[in-house]
Design a protein around this motif. Structure first.
Motif, PDB file in Angstrom:
ATOM      1  N   LEU A  26      -6.428   5.875  -2.671  1.00 29.35           N
ATOM      2  CA  LEU A  26      -5.121   6.528  -2.619  1.00 29.35           C
ATOM      3  C   LEU A  26      -5.008   7.663  -3.642  1.00 29.35           C
ATOM      4  CD1 LEU A  26      -2.819   3.421  -2.082  1.00 29.35           C
ATOM      5  CD2 LEU A  26      -3.512   5.135  -0.383  1.00 29.35           C
TER       6      LEU A  26
ATOM      7  N   VAL B 156      -3.139   9.210   7.318  1.00 38.43           N
ATOM      8  CA  VAL B 156      -4.259   8.298   7.607  1.00 38.43           C
ATOM      9  C   VAL B 156      -3.813   7.264   8.633  1.00 38.43           C
ATOM     10  CG1 VAL B 156      -5.883   6.636   6.622  1.00 38.43           C
ATOM     11  CG2 VAL B 156      -5.282   8.701   5.332  1.00 38.43           C
ATOM     12  N   TYR B 157      -2.606   6.723   8.450  1.00 36.36           N
ATOM     13  CA  TYR B 157      -2.065   5.772   9.422  1.00 36.36           C
ATOM     14  C   TYR B 157      -1.989   6.410  10.812  1.00 36.36           C
ATOM     15  CZ  TYR B 157      -0.388   2.352   5.923  1.00 36.36           C
ATOM     16  OH  TYR B 157      -0.280   1.409   4.945  1.00 36.36           O
TER      17      TYR B 157
ATOM     18  N   LEU C 292       0.833  -1.207   0.000  1.00 39.14           N
ATOM     19  CA  LEU C 292       0.000   0.000   0.000  1.00 39.14           C
ATOM     20  C   LEU C 292       0.870   1.261   0.000  1.00 39.14           C
ATOM     21  CD1 LEU C 292      -3.073   0.233  -0.069  1.00 39.14           C
ATOM     22  CD2 LEU C 292      -3.034   0.528   2.403  1.00 39.14           C
ATOM     23  N   GLU C 293       1.933   1.238   0.786  1.00 44.20           N
ATOM     24  CA  GLU C 293       2.839   2.394   0.827  1.00 44.20           C
ATOM     25  C   GLU C 293       3.565   2.582  -0.506  1.00 44.20           C
ATOM     26  OE1 GLU C 293       3.990   2.447   5.554  1.00 44.20           O
ATOM     27  OE2 GLU C 293       4.829   0.881   4.264  1.00 44.20           O
TER      28      GLU C 293
ATOM     29  N   GLU D 176       1.869   9.240  -5.940  1.00 46.90           N
ATOM     30  CA  GLU D 176       2.442  10.566  -5.661  1.00 46.90           C
ATOM     31  C   GLU D 176       3.419  10.972  -6.762  1.00 46.90           C
ATOM     32  OE1 GLU D 176       2.690  14.093  -3.623  1.00 46.90           O
ATOM     33  OE2 GLU D 176       1.331  12.443  -3.140  1.00 46.90           O
TER      34      GLU D 176
ATOM     35  N   LEU E 217      -6.898  10.570  -2.106  1.00 45.33           N
ATOM     36  CA  LEU E 217      -6.090  11.226  -1.078  1.00 45.33           C
ATOM     37  C   LEU E 217      -5.003  12.088  -1.709  1.00 45.33           C
ATOM     38  CD1 LEU E 217      -5.522   8.389   1.566  1.00 45.33           C
ATOM     39  CD2 LEU E 217      -7.120  10.308   1.713  1.00 45.33           C
TER      40      LEU E 217
ATOM     41  N   ALA F 107       1.044   4.084  -2.887  1.00 43.94           N
ATOM     42  CA  ALA F 107       0.853   5.507  -2.588  1.00 43.94           C
ATOM     43  C   ALA F 107       2.027   6.331  -3.119  1.00 43.94           C
ATOM     44  CB  ALA F 107       0.677   5.719  -1.086  1.00 43.94           C
TER      45      ALA F 107
ATOM     46  N   ALA G  41      -1.486  12.525   2.811  1.00 43.64           N
ATOM     47  CA  ALA G  41      -0.541  11.405   2.751  1.00 43.64           C
ATOM     48  C   ALA G  41      -1.119  10.182   3.452  1.00 43.64           C
ATOM     49  CB  ALA G  41       0.770  11.804   3.414  1.00 43.64           C
ATOM     50  N   LEU G  42      -0.773   9.014   2.941  1.00 39.33           N
ATOM     51  CA  LEU G  42      -1.174   7.772   3.584  1.00 39.33           C
ATOM     52  C   LEU G  42      -0.666   7.738   5.024  1.00 39.33           C
ATOM     53  CD1 LEU G  42      -2.532   5.005   3.398  1.00 39.33           C
ATOM     54  CD2 LEU G  42      -0.398   4.119   2.433  1.00 39.33           C
TER      55      LEU G  42
ATOM     56  N   LEU H 258      -9.011   0.398  -3.037  1.00 36.94           N
ATOM     57  CA  LEU H 258      -7.800   0.896  -2.376  1.00 36.94           C
ATOM     58  C   LEU H 258      -6.995   1.809  -3.295  1.00 36.94           C
ATOM     59  CD1 LEU H 258      -6.658  -2.259  -0.392  1.00 36.94           C
ATOM     60  CD2 LEU H 258      -7.657  -0.149   0.524  1.00 36.94           C
ATOM     61  N   TYR H 259      -6.839   1.401  -4.550  1.00 38.30           N
ATOM     62  CA  TYR H 259      -6.114   2.234  -5.516  1.00 38.30           C
ATOM     63  C   TYR H 259      -6.793   3.600  -5.660  1.00 38.30           C
ATOM     64  CZ  TYR H 259      -4.890   4.207 -10.021  1.00 38.30           C
ATOM     65  OH  TYR H 259      -4.531   5.078 -11.009  1.00 38.30           O
TER      66      TYR H 259
END
Length: 102
Positions: free
Chosen positions: A70, A83-84, A4-5, A12, A73, A8, A79-80, A66-67
């Motif tokens: 992101l 959210v984390y 996921l990171e 970006e 966002l 993201a 930024a992810l 999920l894609y």
């Protein structure tokens, strides 16, 4: 770095790229409203597959959600990691208590 990171980070990196160069660049060029609309479309498709009970189709649609989440966002410069951080802040808090604070 998680999948996921990495995704993201790739999204970006597509900001400001030629929309003809990638689907992500094209989505981002269309702006935050379009990114949100596309996320909503994908979420509805996931809901439909969840209701149908097709595990394979739900998995595929969940990946799309999920894609596009992101992308949405990124279109608003969230930024992810932010959210984390919010999820970590909420960790250990009852959902009922958390909603009552809002």
């Amino acid at each position: 770095m998680s999948t996921l990171e990495r995704l993201a980070a790739t999204i970006e990196s597509r900001k400001g790229a030629d929309p003809k160069s990638s689907w992500t660049a094209k989505l981002l060029a269309r702006g935050p409203k379009k990114a949100a609309e596309k996320f909503g479309e994908e979420a509805v498709e996931a809901i439909i597959e969840a209701a149908r009970g097709d595990r394979e189709r739900l998995t595929s649609e969940a990946a799309d959600v999920l894609y596009h989440f992101l992308v949405m966002l990124a279109s608003r410069d969230v930024a992810l990691a932010d959210v984390y951080a919010e999820l970590e802040r909420r960790e250990g808090t009852s959902g009922i208590e958390e909603k009552a604070r809002r």
